[in-house]
Design an enzyme around this catalytic site. Sequence first.
Site, PDB file in Angstrom:
ATOM      1  CG  PHE A  37      -1.262   2.183  -7.980  1.00 40.21           C
ATOM      2  CD1 PHE A  37      -0.889   2.578  -9.243  1.00 40.21           C
ATOM      3  CD2 PHE A  37      -1.182   0.841  -7.642  1.00 40.21           C
ATOM      4  CE1 PHE A  37      -0.427   1.651 -10.154  1.00 40.21           C
ATOM      5  CE2 PHE A  37      -0.728  -0.086  -8.557  1.00 40.21           C
ATOM      6  CZ  PHE A  37      -0.347   0.315  -9.814  1.00 40.21           C
ATOM      7  N   GLY A  75       0.828  -1.197   0.000  1.00 44.98           N
ATOM      8  CA  GLY A  75       0.000   0.000   0.000  1.00 44.98           C
ATOM      9  C   GLY A  75       0.864   1.249   0.000  1.00 44.98           C
ATOM     10  CG  LEU A  76       2.128   3.324   3.069  1.00 48.21           C
ATOM     11  CD1 LEU A  76       3.470   3.283   3.754  1.00 48.21           C
ATOM     12  CD2 LEU A  76       1.297   4.463   3.615  1.00 48.21           C
ATOM     13  CB  CYS A  77       1.229   3.413  -3.929  1.00 47.57           C
ATOM     14  SG  CYS A  77       0.184   1.978  -3.886  1.00 47.57           S
ATOM     15  N   GLY A  78      -0.978   6.040  -2.522  1.00 50.45           N
ATOM     16  CA  GLY A  78      -2.081   6.922  -2.895  1.00 50.45           C
ATOM     17  C   GLY A  78      -3.268   6.142  -3.414  1.00 50.45           C
TER      18      GLY A  78
END
Lengths: 323, 146
Positions: free
Chosen positions: A94, A89-92
Amino acid sequence: MPSAKVIKTRIKSVNNTKKITKAMEMVAAAKMRRSVEAVLRTRTYANLSWTTVINLSKAVGAAGSLHPLLTKKEKVRKVAIILLTSNRGLCGGFNSAILKKTHDSVVKHEKNKDGEKIETEIIVVGKKGMGAYSRYGYKVIAEFPKVDIASEALEIRPIASMAVSGYLEGRFDKVMVAFTDFVSASSQAPRIKQLLPVDVVAEKDHYLGVVGRDTRVGLDQEYVKKKEEKYLKEKKDSYTFTFEPSPKEVLDDMVPRLIEIQLFQALLESNASEHSARMTAMHQASESAKDLADRLQLYYNKARQAAITNEIAEISAGANALK
Amino acid sequence: MFENHKIIKFEIVTQERVVMKEMIYQVTVPTKEGEITIMPKHMPLVAILVPGVIEIKKENGEVEIASVSGGFIEVLRNKVVLLADTAERAMDIDEKRAEEARIRATDNLKNIRQFDAEEYASISGAIAKELARTKAVIKWKKIRKP
């Protein structure tokens, strides 16, 4: 107002978070650069195999029946979607963007031409893709691990062969691929493209990757056109290829490779998009951490001053009392 | 048809990268129908490749060797493109390691207990690939030290 000490701890923790997000941003930036390079490197092969298949199908099509992977099924009842998502995760937005796009497309193409309901099955690549099941309740028939830095087309071979065998055996009437197109470092677009049947006579939009203004991926239409003009035409005479051993055999060998390279490109695109999405997300996180730390610093100053004032007041009150 | 083509633009591309891009006089490749040599003014052709050695005669007269593990060759008017599954220039192959890899691949075949058609195919593919690499290195050495 919380005490100066509490605020100080808070500032420290915010700053630590900032350091982490900053580091992640930089890692993502480096990875993005590499994956973009990888996309560009595979372009030559993708373009060349496309042109060959187009030429081939012209040659074979005139003589007789086409390759089964090139022929459309008359009735579309079952569709498989290969969904490319990220592992982490931690990719906005996406993953949610590609999931939503997939969902929208399924809803839009719910019924085929005869008004029958189309069944959709999902082949998930990447850990986050299970959201297709948990959020929208789609039937997930397979889950593949995703390699973060894809270097070899070998890595997607099992996925490609599953799609191909499924299509040939009639388990799917159409195979689509949902991936995130890397338009630029600041913008990525979720897209859904048809993988099977291979559409050789498609209009502009159907080639994988060639959508809108950005023609950097997949088949470059200009390139193909130029190539035909440059190499296959002499003045006004155009000439055709000889195929060894036979057009059919060459086509049999070439089409699975074309599918592989298309999937591979989609994966590379997704990877590049994921890393740049993460980079942007982490950049924003660092920025807001900085804002927060600045605001907290103000509070801290106020609290410190208040504490000092308080102390002075107490001391002078004590001194007054002694008089 | 193309009187003024005396030199060929030659490219080897794999799915991952462009291995070679040169101007050449002629190239010999192993196809399914046997070895063929392509010279300027060759007719347009698409052929399936088998694992083997490619011999390239460059513009400056030098000869270069490369190994290929399968793919296609596409001959255009004055351009030859090799779409390879994997390809390596002989100068980049380490002889000792290539030989070791070949022996490893051959050993794999011996170690099969149960006969599995798919596994057999993949192993024999690997053997053919490694054999092509070793051959390419040997040929390369011969050319360089006559």
